[in-house]
Design a protein around this motif. Structure first.
Motif, short mmCIF file in Angstrom:
data_model
loop_
_atom_site.label_atom_id
_atom_site.label_comp_id
_atom_site.label_asym_id
_atom_site.label_seq_id
_atom_site.Cartn_x
_atom_site.Cartn_y
_atom_site.Cartn_z
N GLY A 81 6.22 -35.05 -27.31
CA GLY A 81 7.29 -35.77 -25.59
C GLY A 81 6.77 -37.27 -25.78
O GLY A 81 6.64 -38.01 -26.75
N ASP A 82 5.99 -37.18 -24.76
CA ASP A 82 5.36 -38.41 -24.23
C ASP A 82 3.64 -38.62 -24.70
O ASP A 82 2.82 -40.12 -24.43
N ARG A 83 3.36 -37.73 -25.02
CA ARG A 83 1.85 -38.12 -25.11
C ARG A 83 1.13 -38.30 -26.24
O ARG A 83 1.92 -37.42 -27.80
N LEU A 84 0.43 -38.88 -27.10
CA LEU A 84 -0.09 -39.18 -28.32
C LEU A 84 -1.33 -38.85 -28.13
O LEU A 84 -2.24 -39.22 -27.18
N LEU A 85 -1.91 -38.45 -28.88
CA LEU A 85 -2.90 -37.48 -29.17
C LEU A 85 -3.49 -37.77 -29.86
O LEU A 85 -2.80 -37.79 -31.58
N LEU A 86 -5.07 -38.49 -30.63
CA LEU A 86 -5.51 -38.93 -31.45
C LEU A 86 -7.32 -38.79 -31.80
O LEU A 86 -8.06 -38.46 -30.27
N ASP A 87 -7.32 -37.93 -32.88
CA ASP A 87 -8.63 -37.97 -32.90
C ASP A 87 -9.00 -38.69 -33.50
O ASP A 87 -8.64 -39.08 -34.83
N ASN A 88 -10.60 -38.92 -33.41
CA ASN A 88 -11.76 -39.84 -34.45
C ASN A 88 -11.47 -41.40 -34.27
O ASN A 88 -10.98 -42.30 -34.82
N VAL A 89 -10.97 -41.56 -32.86
CA VAL A 89 -10.92 -42.86 -32.41
C VAL A 89 -12.47 -43.56 -32.36
O VAL A 89 -13.35 -42.65 -31.88
N ARG A 90 -12.46 -44.91 -33.26
CA ARG A 90 -13.47 -44.66 -33.04
C ARG A 90 -14.83 -45.91 -31.34
O ARG A 90 -13.68 -46.65 -30.93
N ASP A 91 -15.59 -45.41 -31.33
CA ASP A 91 -16.07 -45.72 -30.42
C ASP A 91 -17.38 -46.10 -30.79
O ASP A 91 -18.69 -45.59 -29.64
N PHE A 92 -17.75 -46.82 -31.15
CA PHE A 92 -19.28 -47.53 -31.33
C PHE A 92 -20.13 -48.35 -31.22
O PHE A 92 -19.06 -49.06 -29.60
N GLU A 108 -5.96 -39.17 -25.50
CA GLU A 108 -4.97 -39.26 -24.94
C GLU A 108 -4.29 -40.59 -24.03
O GLU A 108 -4.84 -40.78 -23.22
N TYR A 109 -2.94 -39.93 -24.85
CA TYR A 109 -2.32 -41.85 -23.77
C TYR A 109 -0.54 -41.75 -23.71
O TYR A 109 -0.38 -40.37 -24.43
N ASP A 110 -1.34 -42.38 -23.01
CA ASP A 110 0.44 -41.16 -22.15
C ASP A 110 1.69 -42.62 -22.63
O ASP A 110 1.28 -43.96 -22.09
N LEU A 111 2.69 -42.33 -24.21
CA LEU A 111 3.07 -43.60 -24.26
C LEU A 111 4.69 -43.81 -23.08
O LEU A 111 4.44 -45.50 -22.99
N SER A 112 4.54 -43.35 -21.92
CA SER A 112 5.53 -44.08 -21.07
C SER A 112 4.74 -44.96 -20.35
O SER A 112 5.07 -45.68 -19.54
N GLN A 113 3.36 -45.55 -20.71
CA GLN A 113 2.63 -46.32 -19.91
C GLN A 113 2.28 -46.90 -20.54
O GLN A 113 1.32 -48.02 -20.40
N VAL A 114 2.86 -47.23 -21.53
CA VAL A 114 2.33 -48.31 -22.63
C VAL A 114 2.85 -49.89 -22.14
O VAL A 114 4.34 -50.02 -21.64
N ARG A 115 2.30 -50.75 -21.74
CA ARG A 115 2.29 -52.29 -20.76
C ARG A 115 2.62 -53.37 -21.95
O ARG A 115 3.39 -54.36 -21.19
#
Length: 315
Positions: A81-92, A108-115
């Motif tokens: 749907g509008d949910r972007l689900l990501l595994d292995n986002v790097r935050d070193f 997890e990000y909401d695609l409807s909230q991209v600005r």
């Protein structure tokens, strides 16, 4: 060059392989200029070249090497749907090139909230060559950065020439902005610039995100080689923008990636009404990124004064 970058063994073994290849084929080419047996010589050369191409075709990308820590985990991405689900986002958390805290996250990000969408160029080899990153901003203030990179093995370093000869696999990195910008400015000593992309509506921004998700899924299904010319950090940006604006012209600045921002300005992709020299001056975030360090408001601080970005846009 193919033998130098791909033949197994030491540098001595590679040099021997190159000599074994060159000596008979140089003789064959030289003999081809003689009147007698010209076609025999050309046939010898052609047979050898076919053998070389056959060996070249056996070189395939892999996923099971001893990867460097910063590219060790492949990106798993999906959209529901509008949910972007990501595994292995790097935050070193980086202290030096060899001293860092490893952290891979599920986000997890909401695609409807991209600005917003920002173009980031990191210069590591003179004014003509830069690494290209794309940063997506969301209404909650978070930034998500995508970067197509070589998937280095442990102890391996990048070679632009090697990138022409199947030396490196490609990996799509999704990272926290503080991580991926700071490692370039504060650890590797690169010079980094940020530009706000202009003229994209929210649907187009979401389409860009979906494109990156598709690229991540494609690399997960089947590994691919990074190519210095045809499949690199800049060509993927052009390809995804071209899907939205099919009339984008081809230009030499797509190959000389250090001039990509100038190209974007010329086609109306950056903040209108501001001279490119001013965009470049205010878009240089190297010092601001070093000063911001690991502060929670890193993304806001590096954007201070960048044309086209409203003051206080990022919490």
């Amino acid at each position: 060059m193919a033998l130098w970058f791909q033949f197994p063994g030491s540098a001595v073994a590679r040099l021997v392989a190159i000599l074994v290849w060159c000596i008979p084929w140089v003789w064959a080419l030289r003999a081809s200029f003689a009147r007698r047996r010209r076609w025999h010589s050309l046939a010898v050369f052609a047979a050898g070249f076919v053998l070389l191409l056959g060996w070249w075709a056996t070189i395939q990308p892999r996923q099971d090497r001893q990867w460097a820590d910063d590219v060790a985990q492949p990106l798993h991405a999906r959209i529901e749907g509008d949910r972007l689900l990501l595994d292995n986002v790097r935050d070193f958390h980086w202290r030096t090139q060899d001293d860092y805290d490893i952290r891979w996250e599920r986000r997890e990000y909401d695609l409807s909230q991209v600005r917003s969408v920002d173009l980031i160029l990191s210069y590591w080899m003179g004014p003509a060559i830069a690494h290209t990153l794309v940063s997506f901003g969301f209404a909650d203030g978070r930034q998500l950065v995508f970067s197509l990179e070589i998937r280095k093995e442990r102890g391996e370093s990048f070679s632009a020439l090697g990138g022409f000869f199947r030396r490196f696999e490609a990996v799509l990195v999704a990272a926290d902005e503080r991580d991926i910008v700071q490692v370039r400015t504060s650890v590797r000593g690169e010079d980094v610039y940020l530009y706000r992309l202009h003229g994209l509506d929210q649907d187009e921004m979401r389409e860009l995100l979906r494109y990156y998700v598709g690229q991540a899924q494609a690399l997960e299904r089947a590994p691919a080689f990074y190519n210095t010319l045809t499949s690199n950090c800049t060509t993927i940006v052009y390809e995804l923008m071209h899907r939205i604006v099919p009339t984008l012209p081809l230009d030499y600045r797509l190959l000389l990636s250090g001039y990509l921002a100038e190209y974007a300005a010329d086609v109306g992709g950056l903040t209108p009404g501001v001279a490119y020299a001013r965009l470049q001056e205010r878009g240089r975030i190297t010092l601001r990124a070093r000063e911001a360090g690991d502060t929670p408001d890193f993304s806001r601080r590096i954007r201070e004064g960048v044309p086209g970005i409203p003051e206080g846009e990022v919490p």
